[in-house]
Scaffold this motif. Structure first.
Motif, mmCIF file in Angstrom:
data_model
loop_
_atom_site.group_PDB
_atom_site.id
_atom_site.type_symbol
_atom_site.label_atom_id
_atom_site.label_comp_id
_atom_site.label_asym_id
_atom_site.label_seq_id
_atom_site.Cartn_x
_atom_site.Cartn_y
_atom_site.Cartn_z
ATOM 1 N N GLU A 129 0.819 -1.212 0.000
ATOM 2 C CA GLU A 129 0.000 0.000 0.000
ATOM 3 C C GLU A 129 0.855 1.265 0.000
ATOM 4 N N GLN A 130 2.158 1.138 0.218
ATOM 5 C CA GLN A 130 3.058 2.284 0.174
ATOM 6 C C GLN A 130 3.864 2.325 -1.120
ATOM 7 N N ILE A 131 3.424 1.566 -2.122
ATOM 8 C CA ILE A 131 4.114 1.509 -3.418
ATOM 9 C C ILE A 131 3.265 2.184 -4.478
ATOM 10 N N ALA A 132 3.904 2.991 -5.322
ATOM 11 C CA ALA A 132 3.269 3.528 -6.527
ATOM 12 C C ALA A 132 3.998 2.957 -7.733
ATOM 13 N N LEU A 133 3.228 2.524 -8.726
ATOM 14 C CA LEU A 133 3.807 1.945 -9.942
ATOM 15 C C LEU A 133 3.736 2.946 -11.080
ATOM 16 N N HIS A 134 4.902 3.292 -11.627
ATOM 17 C CA HIS A 134 5.001 4.164 -12.792
ATOM 18 C C HIS A 134 5.317 3.335 -14.026
ATOM 19 N N GLY A 135 5.506 4.027 -15.141
ATOM 20 C CA GLY A 135 5.933 3.384 -16.377
ATOM 21 C C GLY A 135 5.090 3.821 -17.554
ATOM 22 N N SER A 136 5.742 4.072 -18.694
ATOM 23 C CA SER A 136 5.021 4.563 -19.867
ATOM 24 C C SER A 136 4.441 3.440 -20.712
ATOM 25 N N ASN A 137 4.818 2.189 -20.451
ATOM 26 C CA ASN A 137 4.318 1.073 -21.260
ATOM 27 C C ASN A 137 4.198 -0.167 -20.376
ATOM 28 N N LYS A 138 3.376 -0.066 -19.347
ATOM 29 C CA LYS A 138 3.204 -1.199 -18.427
ATOM 30 C C LYS A 138 2.496 -2.339 -19.142
ATOM 31 N N SER A 139 3.016 -3.527 -18.964
ATOM 32 C CA SER A 139 2.405 -4.698 -19.595
ATOM 33 C C SER A 139 1.166 -5.136 -18.817
ATOM 34 N N VAL A 155 0.201 4.886 -11.512
ATOM 35 C CA VAL A 155 0.237 6.164 -12.217
ATOM 36 C C VAL A 155 0.020 5.879 -13.701
ATOM 37 N N VAL A 156 -1.196 6.156 -14.183
ATOM 38 C CA VAL A 156 -1.532 5.813 -15.566
ATOM 39 C C VAL A 156 -0.894 6.802 -16.522
ATOM 40 N N ASP A 157 -0.493 6.271 -17.692
ATOM 41 C CA ASP A 157 0.324 7.055 -18.597
ATOM 42 C C ASP A 157 -0.236 7.121 -20.017
ATOM 43 N N SER A 158 -1.329 6.404 -20.301
ATOM 44 C CA SER A 158 -1.876 6.402 -21.658
ATOM 45 C C SER A 158 -3.330 5.955 -21.636
ATOM 46 N N PHE A 159 -4.030 6.247 -22.722
ATOM 47 C CA PHE A 159 -5.409 5.788 -22.860
ATOM 48 C C PHE A 159 -5.460 4.266 -22.905
ATOM 49 N N ASP A 160 -4.461 3.651 -23.559
ATOM 50 C CA ASP A 160 -4.423 2.187 -23.621
ATOM 51 C C ASP A 160 -4.367 1.588 -22.221
ATOM 52 N N GLU A 161 -3.577 2.219 -21.351
ATOM 53 C CA GLU A 161 -3.422 1.702 -19.995
ATOM 54 C C GLU A 161 -4.715 1.833 -19.194
ATOM 55 N N ILE A 162 -5.425 2.932 -19.393
ATOM 56 C CA ILE A 162 -6.720 3.082 -18.715
ATOM 57 C C ILE A 162 -7.644 1.944 -19.120
ATOM 58 N N GLY A 163 -7.646 1.625 -20.411
ATOM 59 C CA GLY A 163 -8.482 0.527 -20.888
ATOM 60 C C GLY A 163 -8.067 -0.811 -20.291
ATOM 61 N N ASP A 212 6.348 17.205 -26.243
ATOM 62 C CA ASP A 212 6.697 16.219 -27.258
ATOM 63 C C ASP A 212 7.604 15.172 -26.614
ATOM 64 N N GLN A 213 6.982 14.252 -25.848
ATOM 65 C CA GLN A 213 7.718 13.223 -25.137
ATOM 66 C C GLN A 213 6.822 12.013 -24.943
ATOM 67 N N LYS A 214 7.422 10.919 -24.509
ATOM 68 C CA LYS A 214 6.658 9.683 -24.408
ATOM 69 C C LYS A 214 5.827 9.594 -23.144
ATOM 70 N N PHE A 215 6.106 10.424 -22.137
ATOM 71 C CA PHE A 215 5.434 10.285 -20.849
ATOM 72 C C PHE A 215 4.157 11.117 -20.763
ATOM 73 N N GLY A 216 3.152 10.548 -20.131
ATOM 74 C CA GLY A 216 2.013 11.311 -19.656
ATOM 75 C C GLY A 216 0.996 11.751 -20.685
ATOM 76 N N PHE A 217 0.016 12.509 -20.175
ATOM 77 C CA PHE A 217 -1.078 13.050 -20.953
ATOM 78 C C PHE A 217 -0.860 14.544 -21.140
ATOM 79 N N SER A 218 -0.935 14.991 -22.381
ATOM 80 C CA SER A 218 -0.720 16.394 -22.677
ATOM 81 C C SER A 218 -1.775 17.260 -22.008
ATOM 82 N N LEU A 219 -1.314 18.331 -21.370
ATOM 83 C CA LEU A 219 -2.231 19.284 -20.761
ATOM 84 C C LEU A 219 -2.795 20.231 -21.816
ATOM 85 N N ALA A 220 -1.913 20.799 -22.627
ATOM 86 C CA ALA A 220 -2.353 21.773 -23.624
ATOM 87 C C ALA A 220 -3.226 21.143 -24.703
ATOM 88 N N GLY A 221 -2.966 19.884 -25.026
ATOM 89 C CA GLY A 221 -3.726 19.232 -26.086
ATOM 90 C C GLY A 221 -5.061 18.658 -25.646
#
Length: 478
Positions: A129-139, A155-163, A212-221
């Motif tokens: 419960e004290q662990i957070a999982l990051h990653g831009s392409n979690k399997s 920590v979700v990083d893409s629409f695919d991951e939410i799905g 213009d990077q692989k991480f996260g969800f764009s705020l401006a877009g």
């Protein structure tokens, strides 16, 4: 940064090279070296251990981590941020089973970014419960492992991951509740990583055009707002916070101020569109990136000063937006593990190279190199190096410490001064190698990874042993 495969043009002499000639080649700047480093009879000691004795016991090269230094920096962060904030150690800087146990004992949380880091943490007994999982392409497997273990946040990083996560939740119970290893059921807690358009490094930051990077969800877009909408629409997911990360080796809080301002504006917009999320979004994670001193020229602020700045920034932004102040989370890695570790090498070859204009460069070759520290070749990183096995009153000589790999870019310390009487067999020590050195180590040229030892109170013990030739042959099918 784009660089030649061999690294930056390595024959150049900095125009201002005389400005960094140390007044005393034997001095150990306390801002750079571990808190337990010193000299006794001219010989470097690490937490009361003579480096010559350590070299005899463990061989060279080796990395020595001052355990009390690591623990005290954990406490510095915990004390500075207090009970209203969460301090997550960033495992990517360096992780081992012993580090996991120290973190648990010091009361810090843990940020992992792969299934391997997560499995190590769980196997070492860290509270999930004290662990957070990051990653831009979690399997799928990594996500299922995290959900099954009951980690504190993904920590979700893409629409695919939410799905993927929504599907996992649906498969694990009615209304999307997720079963955990302890038998409880709950919605999957997630944070959303937001690309806030800020890039920070040391004393500089740029507040636009860095999405213009692989991480996260764009705020401006608008991707961040859409990500929130999809999470809110998934009955098995619970949005517990917003996350950002703006850079590394940061000395100035200005970039965090811009980042926090944009995160708070997003939070205000999210609550306006989804009022029910006001009760679940409890955390604003500002990420990591807090810097350390690799050389005496580096001037990172004290931890308590940075903590006060970050806390004040979030409180001010929330007050201006009319929001309740959420918990702050930070993710120091380098700032905890970096300063307390030293790499010790033995000198094998010394070569003077005569350059244009009568300039002489001394190449000091050691028994490690880019396989145990890739940062100089990869990032053009600066380090501090000293003669460790004795002191010297000899004049300083412009030097370059290089490794034994078959690469012209195999450089450990690019520009430094070492005593003129340096000799083959001497030991040299490189400071602040705890972060991203062993973690990024390789077996290039079939070199074994060195041991990493803990030193404390005049004693030493192995945390990670030296690899053997048998280890290097394990994957061969013959």
């Amino acid at each position: 940064m784009r660089a030649h495969p061999a690294g930056p043009r390595h024959g150049e002499i900095p125009a201002d090279h005389t400005s960094f000639v140390p007044a005393d080649l034997n001095e150990l700047d306390p801002a750079v070296w571990p808190r337990g480093a010193g000299r006794s009879g001219g010989v470097m000691t690490l937490a009361g251990n003579d480096v010559r004795d350590l070299a005899m016991t463990y061989g060279t090269p080796f990395l020595a981590m001052d355990e009390q230094d690591f623990r005290s920096r954990c406490q510095d962060f915990a004390d500075a941020f207090g009970s209203a904030a969460d301090v997550h150690y960033a495992a990517k800087a360096f992780l081992s089973s012993h580090i996991v146990k120290w973190l648990a004992q010091e009361g810090l949380s843990l940020d992992v970014c792969s299934g391997g880091e997560l499995r190590l943490a769980l196997r070492a007994g860290f509270p999930p419960e004290q662990i957070a999982l990051h990653g831009s392409n979690k399997s799928q497997v990594e996500l299922e492992t995290a959900v099954e273990a009951g980690v504190g946040a993904i920590v979700v990083d893409s629409f695919d991951e939410i799905g993927r996560l929504a599907g996992i939740a649906d498969a694990r119970g009615s209304a999307g509740s997720a079963s955990t290893s302890n038998g409880s059921s709950r919605r999957i807690p997630v944070m959303i990583r937001v690309t806030v358009g800020v890039e920070a490094h040391t004393h500089e930051f740029i507040a636009t055009a860095h999405e213009d990077q692989k991480f996260g969800f764009s705020l401006a877009g608008g991707d961040a707002a859409e990500g929130v909408r999809r999470i809110a629409a998934a009955p098995g997911l619970e949005l517990i916070g917003l996350h950002s990360h703006i850079g590394s080796q940061i000395f100035d809080p200005s970039g965090f101020e811009v980042s926090a301002h944009r995160l708070v504006l997003l939070l205000k917009s999210v609550i306006a569109d989804h009022p029910e999320l006001a009760q679940t979004i409890t955390t604003l994670d500002l990420g990591g990136g807090l810097g350390i001193a690799y050389t005496s020229a580096d001037t990172p602020p004290p931890v308590d000063a940075m903590a006060k700045s970050l806390t004040a920034i979030v409180e001010r932004e929330c007050q201006a937006a009319g929001l309740v102040v959420p918990r702050i989370a930070v993710e120091p890695g380098r700032a905890i593990v970096g300063p307390g570790t030293v790499t010790v090498y033995e000198i094998g070859t010394i070569k003077d190279v005569h350059l244009d204009g009568g300039v002489v460069r001394r190449y000091v070759s050691v028994d490690g190199g880019m396989s145990d520290n890739i940062r100089t070749a990869l990032y053009d990183a600066d380090y501090t190096v000293v003669l460790a096995s004795r002191s010297s009153a000899a004049l300083p000589v412009r030097s370059r410490v290089v490794g034994k790999h078959c690469e012209s870019g195999d450089i450990v310390v690019r520009d430094c001064y070492l005593p003129a009487d340096l000799a083959v067999g001497d030991l040299v020590a490189v400071a602040a190698t705890g972060a991203y050195c062993y973690a990024m180590a390789s077996n290039y040229n079939r070199l074994p990874r060195p041991p990493l030892i803990a030193v404390t109170g005049g004693t030493s013990r192995l945390l990670l042993r030296r690899e053997t030739d048998d280890d290097l042959m394990l994957l061969e099918t013959w």
